[in-house]
Design an enzyme around this catalytic site. Structure first.
Site, PDB file in Angstrom:
ATOM      1  N   ASP A  69       0.799  -1.140  -0.214  1.00  0.00           N
ATOM      2  CA  ASP A  69       0.159   0.124  -0.024  1.00  0.00           C
ATOM      3  C   ASP A  69       0.846   1.038  -0.003  1.00  0.00           C
ATOM      4  O   ASP A  69       0.557   2.373   0.023  1.00  0.00           O
ATOM      5  CB  ASP A  69      -1.001  -0.100   1.255  1.00  0.00           C
ATOM      6  CG  ASP A  69      -0.459  -0.161   2.593  1.00  0.00           C
ATOM      7  OD1 ASP A  69       0.962  -0.240   2.702  1.00  0.00           O
ATOM      8  OD2 ASP A  69      -1.075  -0.283   3.507  1.00  0.00           O
ATOM      9  N   SER A  70       2.312   1.105   0.018  1.00  0.00           N
ATOM     10  CA  SER A  70       3.227   2.140  -0.232  1.00  0.00           C
ATOM     11  C   SER A  70       2.703   2.838  -1.484  1.00  0.00           C
ATOM     12  O   SER A  70       3.275   3.728  -1.965  1.00  0.00           O
ATOM     13  CB  SER A  70       4.634   1.727  -0.127  1.00  0.00           C
ATOM     14  OG  SER A  70       4.799   0.792  -0.982  1.00  0.00           O
ATOM     15  N   ASP A 112      -1.158  -6.043  -0.228  1.00  0.00           N
ATOM     16  CA  ASP A 112      -1.623  -5.535   1.143  1.00  0.00           C
ATOM     17  C   ASP A 112      -3.093  -5.343   1.374  1.00  0.00           C
ATOM     18  O   ASP A 112      -3.524  -4.755   0.256  1.00  0.00           O
ATOM     19  CB  ASP A 112      -0.822  -4.020   1.192  1.00  0.00           C
ATOM     20  CG  ASP A 112       0.538  -4.085   2.040  1.00  0.00           C
ATOM     21  OD1 ASP A 112       0.861  -5.070   2.688  1.00  0.00           O
ATOM     22  OD2 ASP A 112       1.248  -3.243   1.758  1.00  0.00           O
ATOM     23  N   LYS A 141      -1.316  -9.296   3.086  1.00  0.00           N
ATOM     24  CA  LYS A 141      -0.136  -8.848   4.243  1.00  0.00           C
ATOM     25  C   LYS A 141      -1.413  -8.128   4.923  1.00  0.00           C
ATOM     26  O   LYS A 141      -1.858  -7.252   4.374  1.00  0.00           O
ATOM     27  CB  LYS A 141       0.901  -8.252   3.745  1.00  0.00           C
ATOM     28  CG  LYS A 141       1.675  -7.629   4.721  1.00  0.00           C
ATOM     29  CD  LYS A 141       2.971  -7.307   4.466  1.00  0.00           C
ATOM     30  CE  LYS A 141       3.071  -5.846   3.756  1.00  0.00           C
ATOM     31  NZ  LYS A 141       2.805  -4.691   4.584  1.00  0.00           N
ATOM     32  N   GLU A 143      -1.130  -5.504   8.775  1.00  0.00           N
ATOM     33  CA  GLU A 143      -0.392  -4.872   9.811  1.00  0.00           C
ATOM     34  C   GLU A 143      -1.043  -5.077  11.183  1.00  0.00           C
ATOM     35  O   GLU A 143      -2.322  -5.150  11.489  1.00  0.00           O
ATOM     36  CB  GLU A 143      -0.427  -3.503   9.482  1.00  0.00           C
ATOM     37  CG  GLU A 143       0.693  -3.078   8.149  1.00  0.00           C
ATOM     38  CD  GLU A 143       0.553  -1.646   7.849  1.00  0.00           C
ATOM     39  OE1 GLU A 143       0.457  -0.929   9.014  1.00  0.00           O
ATOM     40  OE2 GLU A 143       0.972  -1.155   6.867  1.00  0.00           O
ATOM     41  N   GLU A 210       9.522  -4.320  10.480  1.00  0.00           N
ATOM     42  CA  GLU A 210       9.876  -3.006   9.756  1.00  0.00           C
ATOM     43  C   GLU A 210      10.484  -2.169  10.886  1.00  0.00           C
ATOM     44  O   GLU A 210       9.556  -1.975  11.802  1.00  0.00           O
ATOM     45  CB  GLU A 210       8.769  -2.487   8.939  1.00  0.00           C
ATOM     46  CG  GLU A 210       9.304  -0.915   8.289  1.00  0.00           C
ATOM     47  CD  GLU A 210       8.219  -0.399   7.414  1.00  0.00           C
ATOM     48  OE1 GLU A 210       7.181  -1.082   6.927  1.00  0.00           O
ATOM     49  OE2 GLU A 210       8.385   0.611   6.949  1.00  0.00           O
TER      50      GLU A 210
HETATM   51  O1  KIV Z   1       3.598  -1.005   1.782  1.00  0.00           O
HETATM   52  C1  KIV Z   1       4.709  -1.606   1.474  1.00  0.00           C
HETATM   53  O2  KIV Z   1       5.479  -1.220   0.617  1.00  0.00           O
HETATM   54  C2  KIV Z   1       5.223  -2.188   2.735  1.00  0.00           C
HETATM   55  C3  KIV Z   1       6.678  -2.711   2.584  1.00  0.00           C
HETATM   56  C4  KIV Z   1       7.399  -1.291   2.883  1.00  0.00           C
HETATM   57  C5  KIV Z   1       7.042  -3.760   3.298  1.00  0.00           C
HETATM   58  O3  KIV Z   1       4.455  -2.689   3.479  1.00  0.00           O
END
Ligand code: KIV
Length: 294
Positions: A69-70, A112, A141, A143, A210
């Site tokens: 989600d970056s 994510d 994924k 969090e 992280e």
């Molecule tokens: O969203 C993302 O890119 C991430 C990585 C930094 C692990 O969660």
């Protein structure tokens, strides 16, 4: 049986890169990742948000691609990941998946679950995960620790592989008070350890750590035989490494995190830079613990 693989279809945007010897491997699967983990071979992961970069990273030999989600910051120009929608994640996951199919890619594709898409209930998480799995993800994924363990178990029991994410969890940046190192003091380290063990117990096959102290990440890695730790700003003792692709290519709209190395330095193409990243991780030359003050 015909074992010759069909050539990649022609691209209207130019020729997609041929697979390097590093990438000449079977599709990466959950058992394959467990095998790498058990053998102590470092697992390589990069973020990818579109078809072309996904194809290049796959050809360069990266085992896991994360539609992180970056993408909110990298692709959408948002100030944080909090504003990323499930629809945006679906769109980019589908794009990356299509890119991999175009080149008969082998990478394991993780997507994510964005902020708010799994917080209400395990059932909500299942509905959101279904959207991403149907867009081509192999694993989702999410969090956080503690409250997430029942959700992880719920998804895993229904056949959805899960990667957990502890330490600096960017979706909770406002609650954490910024992008800071986590797990520094004993109490925080103990909580992180408890959450990690609970997530492994719930069936998470991977765990992104992280921005946690390298010593803590190394100790947790030894305690998690069934859950491969993937570090980012967590030293070299984890089972694998992940970076945001744009960061390791030296292009970042904000401040470059201290733990990032620009792999374009000394390399003439994106593919060569990613190959250098894969080699450096596999050979234990990245990350460089000296680059971490924590
Ligand atoms: O969203 C993302 O890119 C991430 C990585 C930094 C692990 O969660």
């Amino acid at each position: 049986m015909n074992t010759t693989s069909a050539p990649a279809p022609a691209s209207p945007y130019g020729t997609l890169p041929p697979a390097s010897p590093l990438a000449q491997r079977k599709p990466v699967s959950l058992p394959r990742l467990a095998q790498l983990h058990a053998a102590g071979e470092k697992i390589t992961m990069l973020t990818a948000y579109d078809a072309t970069f996904a194809a290049v990273a796959d050809a360069a030999g990266v085992e896991c691609l994360l539609v992180g989600d970056s993408l909110g910051m990298v692709c959408q120009g948002l100030p944080s990941t909090v504003g990323v929608s499930l629809e945006a994640m679906r769109y980019h996951t589908e794009s990356v998946s299509r890119g991999l199919h175009r080149v008969q890619g082998t990478a394991w594709l993780i997507a994510d679950l964005p902020f708010g898409s799994y917080h209400e209930s395990p059932e909500q998480a299942l509905r959101s995960a279904t959207v991403l799995m149907q867009a081509g993800a192999h694993m989702v994924k999410l969090e956080g620790g503690g409250w997430t363990a029942p959700t992880v178990r719920f998804l895993v029991e229904r056949g959805i592989p899960v990667c957990a994410h502890l330490g600096l969890t960017p979706q909770t940046v406002h609650a954490l008070g910024g992008y800071r190192v986590q797990g520094r003091d004993d109490a925080a380290a103990q909580t992180l350890r408890r959450h990690a063990l609970e997530l492994q117990d719930a069936g998470a096959a991977m765990l992104v750590l992280e921005m946690v102290p390298a010593a803590l990440a190394t100790a947790l890695t030894a305690e998690l035989p069934r859950c491969a730790t993937i570090g980012i700003g967590a030293g070299k003792g984890t089972a694998g490494q992940v970076l945001v692709m744009h960061d390791m290519l030296g292009i970042n709209l904000g401040k470059m995190p201290k733990f990032v190395r620009n792999f374009m330095d000394g390399h003439g193409s994106v593919k060569a830079a990613i190959e250098a990243y894969v080699r450096a991780v596999k050979e234990g030359r990245f990350p460089d613990d000296a680059a971490h003050a924590w």
